[in-house]
Enzyme design. Structure first.
Site, mmCIF file in Angstrom:
data_model
loop_
_atom_site.group_PDB
_atom_site.id
_atom_site.type_symbol
_atom_site.label_atom_id
_atom_site.label_comp_id
_atom_site.label_asym_id
_atom_site.label_seq_id
_atom_site.Cartn_x
_atom_site.Cartn_y
_atom_site.Cartn_z
ATOM 1 C CE LYS A 30 3.063 3.143 9.412
ATOM 2 N NZ LYS A 30 2.526 4.170 10.323
ATOM 3 N NE ARG A 79 -1.697 14.572 8.512
ATOM 4 C CZ ARG A 79 -3.015 14.643 8.298
ATOM 5 N NH1 ARG A 79 -3.808 13.735 8.800
ATOM 6 N NH2 ARG A 79 -3.530 15.633 7.584
ATOM 7 C CE1 TYR A 91 1.653 5.343 6.034
ATOM 8 C CE2 TYR A 91 1.536 7.663 5.450
ATOM 9 C CZ TYR A 91 0.985 6.548 6.055
ATOM 10 O OH TYR A 91 -0.232 6.630 6.666
ATOM 11 C CG HIS A 95 5.634 6.768 11.672
ATOM 12 N ND1 HIS A 95 4.734 7.270 10.757
ATOM 13 C CD2 HIS A 95 6.824 7.359 11.405
ATOM 14 C CE1 HIS A 95 5.369 8.120 9.961
ATOM 15 N NE2 HIS A 95 6.633 8.185 10.338
ATOM 16 C CD GLU A 119 -4.745 4.001 13.236
ATOM 17 O OE1 GLU A 119 -3.806 4.518 12.634
ATOM 18 O OE2 GLU A 119 -5.933 4.321 13.071
ATOM 19 C CG HIS A 144 -1.306 6.957 13.941
ATOM 20 N ND1 HIS A 144 -1.449 7.741 12.833
ATOM 21 C CD2 HIS A 144 -1.977 7.593 14.930
ATOM 22 C CE1 HIS A 144 -2.185 8.804 13.125
ATOM 23 N NE2 HIS A 144 -2.507 8.738 14.403
ATOM 24 C CD GLN A 167 -2.809 0.937 2.561
ATOM 25 O OE1 GLN A 167 -3.279 -0.158 2.824
ATOM 26 N NE2 GLN A 167 -3.062 2.010 3.277
ATOM 27 C CG ASP A 168 2.847 3.350 -2.671
ATOM 28 O OD1 ASP A 168 3.440 2.543 -1.932
ATOM 29 O OD2 ASP A 168 3.261 3.662 -3.799
ATOM 30 C CG ASN A 169 -0.982 4.959 3.090
ATOM 31 O OD1 ASN A 169 -1.966 4.572 2.485
ATOM 32 N ND2 ASN A 169 -0.417 4.242 4.057
#
Length: 191
Positions: free
Chosen positions: A80, A68, A140, A127, A151, A71, A56-58
Protein backbone atom coordinates in the site's frame (compact mmCIF):
# COMPACT_ATOMS: atom_id res chain seq x y z
CA UNK A 1 15.57 6.67 9.80
CA UNK A 2 17.85 7.25 6.85
CA UNK A 3 17.30 8.50 3.31
CA UNK A 4 17.62 5.86 0.60
CA UNK A 5 18.33 7.95 -2.48
CA UNK A 6 18.23 11.61 -3.35
CA UNK A 7 15.81 12.34 -6.17
CA UNK A 8 14.67 15.74 -7.47
CA UNK A 9 10.92 15.00 -7.08
CA UNK A 10 10.69 12.59 -4.13
CA UNK A 11 12.71 11.44 -1.13
CA UNK A 12 12.41 8.01 0.48
CA UNK A 13 13.44 7.40 4.09
CA UNK A 14 13.70 4.05 5.83
CA UNK A 15 11.89 3.38 9.12
CA UNK A 16 12.29 1.06 12.08
CA UNK A 17 10.32 -1.66 10.23
CA UNK A 18 12.01 -3.51 7.38
CA UNK A 19 10.52 -2.37 4.06
CA UNK A 20 8.34 0.51 5.29
CA UNK A 21 9.35 3.80 3.69
CA UNK A 22 8.34 7.40 4.35
CA UNK A 23 8.05 9.26 1.05
CA UNK A 24 8.08 13.02 0.72
CA UNK A 25 7.17 14.44 -2.68
CA UNK A 26 8.76 17.71 -3.75
CA UNK A 27 6.24 20.54 -3.52
CA UNK A 28 6.53 23.45 -5.95
CA UNK A 29 4.89 26.57 -4.57
CA UNK A 30 4.54 30.28 -5.16
CA UNK A 31 2.07 33.03 -4.26
CA UNK A 32 -0.67 31.24 -6.26
CA UNK A 33 -0.46 28.01 -4.26
CA UNK A 34 1.42 24.76 -4.79
CA UNK A 35 1.77 21.70 -7.05
CA UNK A 36 3.17 18.23 -6.51
CA UNK A 37 3.13 14.91 -8.29
CA UNK A 38 1.38 12.64 -5.79
CA UNK A 39 2.65 9.60 -7.69
CA UNK A 40 5.01 9.07 -10.59
CA UNK A 41 6.00 5.43 -11.19
CA UNK A 42 9.42 6.27 -12.62
CA UNK A 43 10.31 8.63 -9.75
CA UNK A 44 8.99 6.09 -7.20
CA UNK A 45 11.33 3.46 -8.65
CA UNK A 46 14.33 5.80 -8.71
CA UNK A 47 13.77 6.87 -5.08
CA UNK A 48 12.95 3.42 -3.66
CA UNK A 49 14.36 0.82 -6.05
CA UNK A 50 10.94 -0.88 -5.96
CA UNK A 51 9.06 -2.02 -9.04
CA UNK A 52 5.39 -2.15 -8.08
CA UNK A 53 2.17 -2.17 -10.04
CA UNK A 54 -0.83 -0.56 -8.38
CA UNK A 55 -4.22 -2.01 -9.36
CA UNK A 56 -6.68 -0.25 -7.06
CA UNK A 57 -7.10 3.20 -5.48
CA UNK A 58 -9.15 3.59 -2.28
CA UNK A 59 -10.49 6.75 -0.64
CA UNK A 60 -12.04 6.91 2.83
CA UNK A 61 -13.61 9.67 4.90
CA UNK A 62 -13.66 9.30 8.68
CA UNK A 63 -14.58 11.33 11.75
CA UNK A 64 -12.34 12.10 14.72
CA UNK A 65 -11.36 9.18 16.98
CA UNK A 66 -12.32 6.61 14.32
CA UNK A 67 -9.88 3.74 14.17
CA UNK A 68 -9.80 1.61 11.02
CA UNK A 69 -7.67 -1.51 11.28
CA UNK A 70 -5.58 -3.49 11.75
CA UNK A 71 -6.30 -5.14 8.37
CA UNK A 72 -4.42 -7.48 6.05
CA UNK A 73 -5.15 -10.19 3.47
CA UNK A 74 -3.79 -13.74 3.59
CA UNK A 75 -4.28 -14.20 -0.16
CA UNK A 76 -3.69 -11.41 -2.65
CA UNK A 77 -1.46 -9.67 -0.12
CA UNK A 78 -1.35 -5.96 -0.69
CA UNK A 79 1.45 -3.45 -0.73
CA UNK A 80 0.00 0.00 0.00
CA UNK A 81 1.01 3.57 -0.72
CA UNK A 82 -0.99 5.70 1.73
CA UNK A 83 -1.50 9.43 2.26
CA UNK A 84 -3.90 11.95 3.79
CA UNK A 85 -5.46 14.71 1.69
CA UNK A 86 -7.56 16.31 4.42
CA UNK A 87 -6.99 16.31 8.18
CA UNK A 88 -4.57 14.13 10.15
CA UNK A 89 -4.21 10.48 11.13
CA UNK A 90 -1.86 8.33 13.17
CA UNK A 91 -0.97 5.57 10.71
CA UNK A 92 0.26 2.21 12.01
CA UNK A 93 1.68 -0.99 10.49
CA UNK A 94 2.54 -4.25 12.25
CA UNK A 95 5.08 -6.66 10.73
CA UNK A 96 3.58 -10.16 10.32
CA UNK A 97 6.50 -11.55 8.26
CA UNK A 98 8.29 -14.26 10.26
CA UNK A 99 11.35 -13.95 8.00
CA UNK A 100 12.19 -10.35 9.02
CA UNK A 101 14.18 -9.00 11.92
CA UNK A 102 11.24 -6.69 12.70
CA UNK A 103 8.61 -9.48 13.01
CA UNK A 104 6.00 -8.52 15.61
CA UNK A 105 7.08 -4.88 15.76
CA UNK A 106 4.93 -1.87 14.91
CA UNK A 107 5.64 1.50 13.32
CA UNK A 108 3.47 4.60 13.63
CA UNK A 109 3.64 8.02 12.02
CA UNK A 110 1.41 11.07 11.77
CA UNK A 111 0.28 11.68 8.20
CA UNK A 112 -1.41 14.99 7.49
CA UNK A 113 -2.66 17.03 4.58
CA UNK A 114 -0.09 19.66 5.58
CA UNK A 115 3.02 17.46 5.85
CA UNK A 116 2.06 15.59 2.60
CA UNK A 117 4.07 12.54 3.72
CA UNK A 118 3.24 9.21 2.16
CA UNK A 119 3.96 5.75 3.50
CA UNK A 120 4.93 2.67 1.51
CA UNK A 121 3.76 -0.45 3.36
CA UNK A 122 4.98 -3.70 1.80
CA UNK A 123 2.82 -6.86 1.67
CA UNK A 124 2.77 -8.92 4.85
CA UNK A 125 1.91 -6.17 7.32
CA UNK A 126 -1.32 -5.36 9.15
CA UNK A 127 -2.35 -1.73 8.63
CA UNK A 128 -4.66 0.75 10.29
CA UNK A 129 -5.06 4.37 11.31
CA UNK A 130 -6.64 6.59 13.97
CA UNK A 131 -8.19 9.92 12.93
CA UNK A 132 -6.70 12.80 14.95
CA UNK A 133 -8.49 15.77 13.32
CA UNK A 134 -12.26 16.51 13.28
CA UNK A 135 -12.42 14.63 9.95
CA UNK A 136 -9.87 13.08 7.59
CA UNK A 137 -9.74 11.86 4.02
CA UNK A 138 -7.33 9.00 3.43
CA UNK A 139 -6.14 7.78 0.02
CA UNK A 140 -4.23 4.63 -0.76
CA UNK A 141 -3.05 2.63 -3.72
CA UNK A 142 -2.83 -1.17 -3.50
CA UNK A 143 -0.78 -3.73 -5.40
CA UNK A 144 -3.59 -6.30 -5.40
CA UNK A 145 -7.38 -6.24 -5.32
CA UNK A 146 -9.52 -6.33 -2.20
CA UNK A 147 -10.27 -9.95 -1.29
CA UNK A 148 -12.89 -10.09 1.50
CA UNK A 149 -12.61 -13.89 1.81
CA UNK A 150 -8.97 -13.67 2.90
CA UNK A 151 -9.13 -10.47 4.95
CA UNK A 152 -7.99 -10.72 8.56
CA UNK A 153 -8.13 -8.16 11.34
CA UNK A 154 -5.55 -8.00 14.13
CA UNK A 155 -7.18 -6.41 17.18
CA UNK A 156 -6.13 -2.78 17.57
CA UNK A 157 -5.25 -3.02 21.28
CA UNK A 158 -3.46 -6.37 21.50
CA UNK A 159 -1.21 -6.29 24.60
CA UNK A 160 1.57 -8.31 22.94
CA UNK A 161 1.93 -5.87 20.04
CA UNK A 162 1.28 -2.90 22.40
CA UNK A 163 0.68 -0.15 19.83
CA UNK A 164 0.91 3.23 21.54
CA UNK A 165 -2.14 4.91 20.02
CA UNK A 166 -2.37 8.66 20.78
CA UNK A 167 -5.55 8.30 22.85
CA UNK A 168 -6.40 9.74 26.25
CA UNK A 169 -5.93 7.23 29.04
CA UNK A 170 -8.80 4.73 28.97
CA UNK A 171 -10.35 6.20 25.80
CA UNK A 172 -11.86 3.77 23.31
CA UNK A 173 -11.83 4.80 19.64
CA UNK A 174 -14.84 4.57 17.33
CA UNK A 175 -14.68 1.05 15.86
CA UNK A 176 -16.90 -1.01 13.64
CA UNK A 177 -17.94 -4.51 14.77
CA UNK A 178 -15.28 -6.28 12.68
CA UNK A 179 -12.40 -4.15 13.98
CA UNK A 180 -13.47 -4.40 17.63
CA UNK A 181 -13.55 -8.22 17.27
CA UNK A 182 -10.09 -8.53 15.70
CA UNK A 183 -7.83 -11.47 16.44
CA UNK A 184 -5.17 -11.43 19.13
CA UNK A 185 -1.49 -11.56 18.11
CA UNK A 186 -1.34 -15.19 19.25
CA UNK A 187 -4.32 -16.20 17.07
CA UNK A 188 -3.67 -13.98 14.04
CA UNK A 189 -2.25 -15.84 11.02
CA UNK A 190 1.29 -14.76 10.08
CA UNK A 191 3.33 -14.88 6.89
Amino acid sequence: MSELKAHPKISATTTTIEGILVLEPKVFGDERGWFMESFNNQDFFHATGLKVEFVQDNHSFSRQATLRGMHYQLEKTQGKLVRVISGAVFDVSVDLRKSTSTFGKWFGIELTADNRKQLWIPPGLAHGFLVLSPTAEFLYKTTDYYDPQSEVCLVWNDPTVAIQWPLSSGAIPNLNVRDSAGLSWINAPKF
